[in-house]
Scaffold this active site. Structure first.
Site, PDB file in Angstrom:
ATOM      1  N   HIS A 121       0.831  -1.205   0.000  1.00 40.36           N
ATOM      2  CA  HIS A 121       0.000   0.000   0.000  1.00 40.36           C
ATOM      3  C   HIS A 121       0.861   1.250   0.000  1.00 40.36           C
ATOM      4  CE1 HIS A 121       0.953   0.560   4.250  1.00 40.36           C
ATOM      5  NE2 HIS A 121       0.491  -0.648   4.536  1.00 40.36           N
ATOM      6  N   CYS A 141       3.657  -4.898   6.526  1.00 42.10           N
ATOM      7  CA  CYS A 141       3.327  -4.742   5.115  1.00 42.10           C
ATOM      8  C   CYS A 141       4.544  -4.252   4.326  1.00 42.10           C
ATOM      9  CB  CYS A 141       2.174  -3.751   4.953  1.00 42.10           C
ATOM     10  SG  CYS A 141       0.647  -4.252   5.794  1.00 42.10           S
TER      11      CYS A 141
END
Length: 500
Positions: free
Chosen positions: A138, A146
């Site tokens: 993202h 992430c």
């Protein structure tokens, strides 16, 4: 009506991919020009590779010859955890392995600008009991397990994935590695406990390297299997279960030969590096993830963490380079190695000096080593002129008042005055300007002239109320607080006699 319902169902994924302006941004003209140069179609399939140590994300795209070619490499703004696979929910680990991204995993409404879900845990992870959820690629340059890019970067990557889905690709493959699986990196990390897992996923890395085709991924017996096909005598395709025994399968001979050739070359190079004594990479468990050097250079006190630093240059030199996107103000660079900091020796503190150096009448007394103390130094201590632990301070005004004024009148030379002159000549650091105002000579104790005088901080630490010319000898208990000792007129001769 039935046809309309079916058509709506087919368009559902396409509609969900681009429900707002962020998700519907066109592919940038620069990327379109690169596709033309590399003989690629806008809507041809893509493949993504991630490398933690290098902090890079690669987008590969299928050219018209059917093979994948590298379209663009994006520096990763932030990834979290350590080198190695994700094991459990909350361990802050970014996953490693092979994952499949379908249109339903694309999130145009992401709180981190745009994102897509990696698909962790896959069947292999589940077979090992590994847990975790919502592991994304993202924007926003913020990671808790992430791979985080800048908003501008994720907008480009998202548009490339969107167009590949519009072109008919059902899912694109995400390959996540701790580092580029080269002999050098394998040698550096040869003692890492994750090496068996890394060797297993290197098999898929090698398949892609030699074929430039997306490897088919299956799982059985809690391991990865790449490019498995039906055995010649089998009537149906093999059925794989990550937790069950492997079915009968074969790998195409041309692929096997090419992979074995590459691996033999890698292993020979690896053996040479180990024999040569290639240093083993340090285990840095106190650092949370990494950051590409181009981003670390833009952040005050930024660090690449577990990612590779700037080779052949410095972060200060990279600070002038243009960043590939906007770095938000809340970005959290990798933490320092807490284990290394804890084990490092405490930093040297500045010495505590009892008085300010510029004061004109300040004297700092230092003691000569015990083996070098002689007649005059012993004489000084007997006269109350300090000891080996004394740090002198500026005499207060009342100290001058206690000095006998008769000392200022000229007197005929005596044995005492001649001895005083000898002390003045032989004791370095003696302040002659004090002689006229004092009843008895008070030369500072000699220090080594070859070394700069350093304030001894021990007394400053243990005796904060240190007074001027305080002696460790007799008479300390009867001295009035704040006053200088009053020397009797016959004290010099009596003390000299005591020394004798």
């Amino acid at each position: 009506m039935t046809a309309g319902v079916l058509l709506a169902g087919c368009d559902t994924d396409q509609v969900s991919l681009a429900t707002n302006a962020k998700a519907n941004q066109p592919v940038p003209p620069k990327l379109l020009a690169a596709m033309v140069e590399k003989d690629m179609d806008l809507q041809s399939p893509i493949l993504v590779r991630l490398f933690k140590q290098e902090a890079e994300l690669e987008v590969w795209k299928q050219a018209r010859n059917g093979q994948f070619a590298l379209l663009k490499t994006y520096p990763i703004c932030r990834w979290s955890g350590d080198l190695g696979p994700k094991v459990r929910e909350g361990d802050r680990q970014a996953p490693e392995g092979f994952y499949s991204i379908n249109p339903g995993q694309m999130n145009p409404q992401s709180a981190y600008y745009l994102s897509f879900n990696t698909g962790y845990p896959n069947a292999f992870d589940k077979a090992l009991g590994r847990t975790g959820s919502q592991l994304m690629v993202h924007g926003d340059c913020s990671s808790r397990g992430c791979y985080a890019m800048t908003d501008e970067q994720i907008a480009e990557i998202y548009s490339l994935g969107r167009e590949s889905f519009f072109g008919g690709q059902k899912a694109f493959q995400l390959q996540a590695y701790p580092f580029k699986m080269t002999p050098v990196n394998m040698a550096k990390h040869r003692n890492n406990p994750n090496m068996p897992f890394w060797k297993m996923i290197k098999e898929g890395y090698d398949h892609f390297e030699v074929t430039r085709q997306e490897p088919k991924v299956d799982f059985c017996e809690k391991k990865y299997v790449f490019d498995a096909t039906r055995a010649p005598d089998a009537k149906r395709d093999p059925v794989f279960d990550a937790a069950a025994k492997c079915p009968a399968y074969v790998i195409p001979e041309d692929v096997v030969a090419a992979v074995r050739g590459k691996q033999a070359k890698d292993e020979a190079e690896y053996a040479k590096l180990v024999a040569k004594g290639t240093p083993v990479a340090r285990m840095n468990t106190g650092i949370d993830g990494g950051m590409n050097k181009i981003f670390a250079a833009k952040i005050p006190e930024g660090s690449t963490g577990l990612s590779e630093g700037a080779e052949g240059t410095t972060l200060q030199m990279l600070a002038m380079a243009k960043a590939p996107g906007t770095i938000p103000g809340h970005v959290n660079p990798p933490k320092p190695n807490l284990d290394a900091v804890a084990s490092a020796p405490a930093p040297q503190e500045e010495p505590v000096v009892a008085v300010s150096a510029p004061a004109a009448n300040t004297r700092v007394a230092t003691a000569a080593p015990a083996e070098k103390s002689g007649f005059f130094s012993n004489l000084g201590r007997k006269m109350g002129m300090g000891s080996s632990d004394t740090t002198a301070t500026t005499p207060p005004p009342q100290a001058t008042a206690s000095v006998a004024p008769a000392q200022t009148a000229p007197t005929p030379p005596t044995a005492a005055s001649r001895l005083k002159a000898a002390v003045t000549r032989f004791v370095p650091g003696h302040d002659k300007s004090k002689d006229a105002a004092k009843d008895a000579p008070k030369p500072a104790v000699a220090a080594k002239p070859a070394e700069p005088a350093k304030p001894d901080t021990r007394l400053a630490a243990t005796r904060p109320a240190l007074k001027p010319s305080v002696s460790d000898g007799a008479g300390e208990a009867t001295q009035i607080m704040g006053a200088a000792p009053v020397v009797q007129s016959n004290s010099f001769d009596s003390r000299f006699g005591a020394v004798k």
